[in-house]
Design a protein around this motif. Structure first.
Motif, PDB file in Angstrom:
ATOM      1  N   VAL A   1      -8.038   8.422  -9.340  1.00 43.57           N
ATOM      2  CA  VAL A   1      -7.961   7.266  -8.451  1.00 43.57           C
ATOM      3  C   VAL A   1      -6.523   7.221  -7.950  1.00 43.57           C
ATOM      4  O   VAL A   1      -5.587   7.203  -8.753  1.00 43.57           O
ATOM      5  CB  VAL A   1      -8.319   5.957  -9.198  1.00 43.57           C
ATOM      6  CG1 VAL A   1      -8.130   4.752  -8.282  1.00 43.57           C
ATOM      7  CG2 VAL A   1      -9.740   6.019  -9.735  1.00 43.57           C
ATOM      8  N   LEU A   2      -6.368   7.236  -6.629  1.00 37.04           N
ATOM      9  CA  LEU A   2      -5.046   7.348  -6.008  1.00 37.04           C
ATOM     10  C   LEU A   2      -4.892   6.326  -4.893  1.00 37.04           C
ATOM     11  O   LEU A   2      -5.880   5.790  -4.399  1.00 37.04           O
ATOM     12  CB  LEU A   2      -4.889   8.746  -5.380  1.00 37.04           C
ATOM     13  CG  LEU A   2      -5.019   9.933  -6.301  1.00 37.04           C
ATOM     14  CD1 LEU A   2      -5.164  11.203  -5.486  1.00 37.04           C
ATOM     15  CD2 LEU A   2      -3.808  10.004  -7.201  1.00 37.04           C
ATOM     16  N   PRO A   3      -3.644   6.108  -4.453  1.00 42.11           N
ATOM     17  CA  PRO A   3      -3.457   5.305  -3.244  1.00 42.11           C
ATOM     18  C   PRO A   3      -3.985   6.099  -2.041  1.00 42.11           C
ATOM     19  O   PRO A   3      -3.658   7.274  -1.879  1.00 42.11           O
ATOM     20  CB  PRO A   3      -1.944   5.128  -3.136  1.00 42.11           C
ATOM     21  CG  PRO A   3      -1.353   5.693  -4.376  1.00 42.11           C
ATOM     22  CD  PRO A   3      -2.387   6.511  -5.054  1.00 42.11           C
ATOM     23  N   GLN A   4      -4.828   5.483  -1.233  1.00 43.54           N
ATOM     24  CA  GLN A   4      -5.427   6.183  -0.104  1.00 43.54           C
ATOM     25  C   GLN A   4      -4.373   6.738   0.853  1.00 43.54           C
ATOM     26  O   GLN A   4      -4.541   7.821   1.423  1.00 43.54           O
ATOM     27  CB  GLN A   4      -6.378   5.255   0.640  1.00 43.54           C
ATOM     28  CG  GLN A   4      -7.120   5.920   1.768  1.00 43.54           C
ATOM     29  CD  GLN A   4      -8.220   5.033   2.300  1.00 43.54           C
ATOM     30  OE1 GLN A   4      -9.042   4.566   1.533  1.00 43.54           O
ATOM     31  NE2 GLN A   4      -8.239   4.792   3.590  1.00 43.54           N
ATOM     32  N   GLY A   5      -3.271   6.030   1.020  1.00 45.34           N
ATOM     33  CA  GLY A   5      -2.221   6.476   1.929  1.00 45.34           C
ATOM     34  C   GLY A   5      -1.601   7.808   1.535  1.00 45.34           C
ATOM     35  O   GLY A   5      -1.008   8.488   2.373  1.00 45.34           O
ATOM     36  N   LEU A   6      -1.758   8.201   0.286  1.00 43.01           N
ATOM     37  CA  LEU A   6      -1.201   9.482  -0.171  1.00 43.01           C
ATOM     38  C   LEU A   6      -1.843  10.656   0.559  1.00 43.01           C
ATOM     39  O   LEU A   6      -1.203  11.679   0.780  1.00 43.01           O
ATOM     40  CB  LEU A   6      -1.399   9.624  -1.682  1.00 43.01           C
ATOM     41  CG  LEU A   6      -0.863  10.897  -2.318  1.00 43.01           C
ATOM     42  CD1 LEU A   6       0.661  10.931  -2.194  1.00 43.01           C
ATOM     43  CD2 LEU A   6      -1.268  10.967  -3.771  1.00 43.01           C
ATOM     44  N   LEU A   7      -3.085  10.510   0.962  1.00 43.65           N
ATOM     45  CA  LEU A   7      -3.807  11.623   1.564  1.00 43.65           C
ATOM     46  C   LEU A   7      -3.281  12.021   2.936  1.00 43.65           C
ATOM     47  O   LEU A   7      -3.473  13.159   3.362  1.00 43.65           O
ATOM     48  CB  LEU A   7      -5.303  11.301   1.646  1.00 43.65           C
ATOM     49  CG  LEU A   7      -5.974  11.032   0.305  1.00 43.65           C
ATOM     50  CD1 LEU A   7      -7.442  10.707   0.516  1.00 43.65           C
ATOM     51  CD2 LEU A   7      -5.799  12.203  -0.643  1.00 43.65           C
ATOM     52  N   ASP A   8      -2.613  11.097   3.639  1.00 44.43           N
ATOM     53  CA  ASP A   8      -2.084  11.464   4.953  1.00 44.43           C
ATOM     54  C   ASP A   8      -0.590  11.179   5.110  1.00 44.43           C
ATOM     55  O   ASP A   8      -0.065  11.232   6.214  1.00 44.43           O
ATOM     56  CB  ASP A   8      -2.879  10.797   6.072  1.00 44.43           C
ATOM     57  CG  ASP A   8      -2.789   9.287   6.050  1.00 44.43           C
ATOM     58  OD1 ASP A   8      -2.106   8.735   5.178  1.00 44.43           O
ATOM     59  OD2 ASP A   8      -3.401   8.656   6.932  1.00 44.43           O
TER      60      ASP A   8
END
Length: 87
Positions: A27-34
């Motif tokens: 489970v990660l911060p979604q903003g990390l992906l972009d």
């Protein structure tokens, strides 16, 4: 290059320890992906099979007080088959 989220270092360390054929779910911060600062992390993910990347912006607040939108990322340490896409 942008600021690097500390979560990127955690994901990179997990990927380094993942056994061949093994599966990792985080489970990660979604903003990390972009994030601009996570280009190296995305390159590491591209060498593996991303089984799922699910944004949880629609979910009830399961992390009270969190200031980020969580997501779930599932990765298998194996090359992606030709034509593999994550939607």
């Amino acid at each position: 290059q942008g600021n690097v989220d500390l979560a990127a270092y955690v994901v990179a360390a997990c990927l380094e320890r993942l056994r061949p054929g093994g599966t990792l779910a985080l489970v990660l911060p979604q903003g990390l992906l972009d994030a601009r600062g996570a280009a190296g992390l995305r390159a590491q993910l591209a060498r593996r099979t991303v089984v799922a990347a699910l944004g949880l912006e629609w979910a009830p607040p399961c992390f009270p007080g969190a200031c980020v939108i969580p997501c779930v990322v599932v990765v298998r340490d194996a090359p992606a088959p030709p034509g593999h896409r994550v939607r």
